[in-house]
Design a protein around this motif. Structure first.
Motif, PDB file in Angstrom:
ATOM      1  N   ILE A  44     -20.820   5.888 -11.092  1.00  0.00           N
ATOM      2  CA  ILE A  44     -20.023   4.777  -9.894  1.00  0.00           C
ATOM      3  C   ILE A  44     -18.765   3.984 -10.868  1.00  0.00           C
ATOM      4  CG2 ILE A  44     -21.762   2.738 -10.546  1.00  0.00           C
ATOM      5  CD1 ILE A  44     -21.693   2.239  -7.326  1.00  0.00           C
ATOM      6  N   ASP A  45     -17.935   3.681 -10.164  1.00  0.00           N
ATOM      7  CA  ASP A  45     -16.560   3.170 -10.635  1.00  0.00           C
ATOM      8  C   ASP A  45     -17.088   1.788 -10.916  1.00  0.00           C
ATOM      9  OD1 ASP A  45     -14.031   2.250 -11.666  1.00  0.00           O
ATOM     10  OD2 ASP A  45     -13.356   2.364  -9.479  1.00  0.00           O
ATOM     11  N   PRO A  46     -17.053   1.080 -12.233  1.00  0.00           N
ATOM     12  CA  PRO A  46     -17.512  -0.164 -12.451  1.00  0.00           C
ATOM     13  C   PRO A  46     -16.343  -1.123 -11.589  1.00  0.00           C
ATOM     14  CG  PRO A  46     -16.876   0.924 -14.304  1.00  0.00           C
ATOM     15  CD  PRO A  46     -16.906   1.987 -13.473  1.00  0.00           C
ATOM     16  N   GLN A  47     -15.149  -0.950 -11.867  1.00  0.00           N
ATOM     17  CA  GLN A  47     -14.164  -1.754 -11.131  1.00  0.00           C
ATOM     18  C   GLN A  47     -14.370  -1.801  -9.548  1.00  0.00           C
ATOM     19  OE1 GLN A  47     -12.998   0.647 -13.288  1.00  0.00           O
ATOM     20  NE2 GLN A  47     -12.697  -0.886 -15.033  1.00  0.00           N
ATOM     21  N   ALA A  48     -14.878  -1.015  -9.089  1.00  0.00           N
ATOM     22  CA  ALA A  48     -15.149  -1.010  -7.517  1.00  0.00           C
ATOM     23  C   ALA A  48     -16.461  -1.656  -7.461  1.00  0.00           C
ATOM     24  CB  ALA A  48     -15.283   0.372  -7.088  1.00  0.00           C
ATOM     25  N   VAL A  49     -17.418  -1.704  -8.268  1.00  0.00           N
ATOM     26  CA  VAL A  49     -18.673  -2.441  -8.339  1.00  0.00           C
ATOM     27  C   VAL A  49     -18.140  -3.900  -8.296  1.00  0.00           C
ATOM     28  CG1 VAL A  49     -20.672  -3.143  -9.359  1.00  0.00           C
ATOM     29  CG2 VAL A  49     -19.998  -0.528  -9.004  1.00  0.00           C
ATOM     30  N   GLN A  50     -17.270  -4.581  -9.434  1.00  0.00           N
ATOM     31  CA  GLN A  50     -16.891  -5.585  -9.464  1.00  0.00           C
ATOM     32  C   GLN A  50     -16.297  -5.978  -8.405  1.00  0.00           C
ATOM     33  OE1 GLN A  50     -14.569  -6.265 -12.870  1.00  0.00           O
ATOM     34  NE2 GLN A  50     -15.819  -7.955 -13.585  1.00  0.00           N
ATOM     35  N   SER A  51     -15.474  -5.177  -7.670  1.00  0.00           N
ATOM     36  CA  SER A  51     -14.743  -5.919  -6.400  1.00  0.00           C
ATOM     37  C   SER A  51     -15.562  -5.818  -5.197  1.00  0.00           C
ATOM     38  CB  SER A  51     -13.327  -5.264  -6.269  1.00  0.00           C
ATOM     39  OG  SER A  51     -13.590  -3.918  -5.922  1.00  0.00           O
ATOM     40  N   THR A 104     -26.938  -0.939 -12.052  1.00  0.00           N
ATOM     41  CA  THR A 104     -25.450  -0.687 -12.536  1.00  0.00           C
ATOM     42  C   THR A 104     -24.874  -1.892 -12.857  1.00  0.00           C
ATOM     43  OG1 THR A 104     -23.506   0.626 -12.228  1.00  0.00           O
ATOM     44  CG2 THR A 104     -24.154  -0.682 -10.298  1.00  0.00           C
ATOM     45  N   SER A 105     -24.054  -1.673 -13.648  1.00  0.00           N
ATOM     46  CA  SER A 105     -23.110  -3.021 -14.488  1.00  0.00           C
ATOM     47  C   SER A 105     -21.599  -2.962 -13.889  1.00  0.00           C
ATOM     48  CB  SER A 105     -23.169  -2.747 -15.764  1.00  0.00           C
ATOM     49  OG  SER A 105     -22.392  -3.783 -16.317  1.00  0.00           O
ATOM     50  N   ALA A 106     -21.333  -4.076 -13.505  1.00  0.00           N
ATOM     51  CA  ALA A 106     -20.074  -4.382 -12.986  1.00  0.00           C
ATOM     52  C   ALA A 106     -19.121  -4.771 -14.220  1.00  0.00           C
ATOM     53  CB  ALA A 106     -19.891  -5.379 -12.063  1.00  0.00           C
ATOM     54  N   ASP A 107     -19.519  -4.777 -15.347  1.00  0.00           N
ATOM     55  CA  ASP A 107     -18.605  -5.381 -16.439  1.00  0.00           C
ATOM     56  C   ASP A 107     -18.961  -4.669 -17.832  1.00  0.00           C
ATOM     57  OD1 ASP A 107     -20.861  -6.857 -16.866  1.00  0.00           O
ATOM     58  OD2 ASP A 107     -20.022  -8.669 -15.984  1.00  0.00           O
ATOM     59  N   VAL A 108     -20.008  -5.247 -18.374  1.00  0.00           N
ATOM     60  CA  VAL A 108     -20.332  -4.454 -19.775  1.00  0.00           C
ATOM     61  C   VAL A 108     -21.588  -4.043 -19.690  1.00  0.00           C
ATOM     62  CG1 VAL A 108     -18.824  -6.196 -20.786  1.00  0.00           C
ATOM     63  CG2 VAL A 108     -21.323  -6.850 -20.549  1.00  0.00           C
ATOM     64  N   MET A 109     -22.084  -3.506 -20.858  1.00  0.00           N
ATOM     65  CA  MET A 109     -23.429  -3.238 -21.084  1.00  0.00           C
ATOM     66  C   MET A 109     -24.344  -4.052 -21.011  1.00  0.00           C
ATOM     67  SD  MET A 109     -25.301  -0.882 -23.981  1.00  0.00           S
ATOM     68  CE  MET A 109     -23.622   0.263 -24.043  1.00  0.00           C
ATOM     69  N   HIS A 110     -25.500  -3.954 -20.215  1.00  0.00           N
ATOM     70  CA  HIS A 110     -26.666  -4.913 -20.053  1.00  0.00           C
ATOM     71  C   HIS A 110     -28.019  -4.189 -20.336  1.00  0.00           C
ATOM     72  CE1 HIS A 110     -24.293  -8.015 -18.384  1.00  0.00           C
ATOM     73  NE2 HIS A 110     -23.345  -7.326 -17.652  1.00  0.00           N
ATOM     74  N   GLY A 111     -29.015  -4.821 -20.335  1.00  0.00           N
ATOM     75  CA  GLY A 111     -30.280  -4.501 -20.433  1.00  0.00           C
ATOM     76  C   GLY A 111     -31.173  -4.912 -19.082  1.00  0.00           C
ATOM     77  N   PHE A 112     -32.001  -4.024 -18.737  1.00  0.00           N
ATOM     78  CA  PHE A 112     -32.826  -4.533 -17.521  1.00  0.00           C
ATOM     79  C   PHE A 112     -34.350  -4.211 -17.738  1.00  0.00           C
ATOM     80  CE2 PHE A 112     -34.844  -3.465 -13.242  1.00  0.00           C
ATOM     81  CZ  PHE A 112     -34.310  -4.482 -12.640  1.00  0.00           C
TER      82      PHE A 112
END
Length: 175
Positions: A44-51, A104-112
């Motif tokens: 998935i496109d992270p910029q699209a997730v962010q917006s 999914t992440s909208a910006d940087v690497m995370h943990g879940f």
């Protein structure tokens, strides 16, 4: 050639440790059901997730009922929160059902990671991590980010509330 008895003991102990380590690693990779994250969740496109313009359920993340015994939870990890999951917006699912988390992440690497369970995955921008579990016991489970994601990483947490099916209201289900 003469080998001293102490050397024989230490050689035997070293070989026993090596065999033990190999057995432990073999059990961890096969017997415990631990698997590496793959790309089955898709991209998935992270910029699209962010917006919020992906055209997918990640635009309005939450719990989606697949059928009476299976729910899918869409979660967006972003600095420094899980949506849903953080603050006054916990993830709420019924007990004794199969729950698939798509994260999914909208910006940087995370943990879940959900404490008290075996749910633990990395959340990489551009990837959708998929983890499935069954919650048999009701209660509140902690939700933590275990990958350093910035200066506010220590505040990134949340919760998953597992409630009895009789108390789970279908109107709480989003999407």
């Amino acid at each position: 050639m003469q080998v001293h008895n102490f050397e024989k003991v230490w050689l035997g102990a070293a070989l026993l440790l090596i065999v033990g380590f190999i057995a432990t690693i073999s059990y961890g990779t096969v017997g415990a059901g631990i698997a590496m994250v793959d790309d089955s969740g898709g991209q998935i496109d992270p910029q699209a997730v962010q917006s919020g313009e992906t055209g997918t359920t990640f635009d309005d993340p939450g719990v989606v009922k697949q059928n009476d015994s299976h729910y899918v939870v869409y979660v967006v990890a972003q600095q420094f929160q899980f949506v849903p999951g953080s603050g006054d917006n916990p993830i709420r699912v019924p007990a004794n059902t199969l729950v698939t988390f798509k994260v999914t992440s909208a910006d940087v690497m995370h943990g879940f990671a959900i404490t008290g369970t075996n749910i633990n995955t990395m959340v990489i921008p551009g990837q959708v991590a998929e983890v499935t579990a069954r919650f048999d016991e009701t209660g509140t489970y902690g939700l933590v980010c275990h990958e350093y994601c910035g200066a506010g990483h220590h505040t990134m947490g949340g919760s998953v509330e597992v409630v009895p099916q009789s108390q789970y209201n279908a109107t709480e289900v989003t999407n």
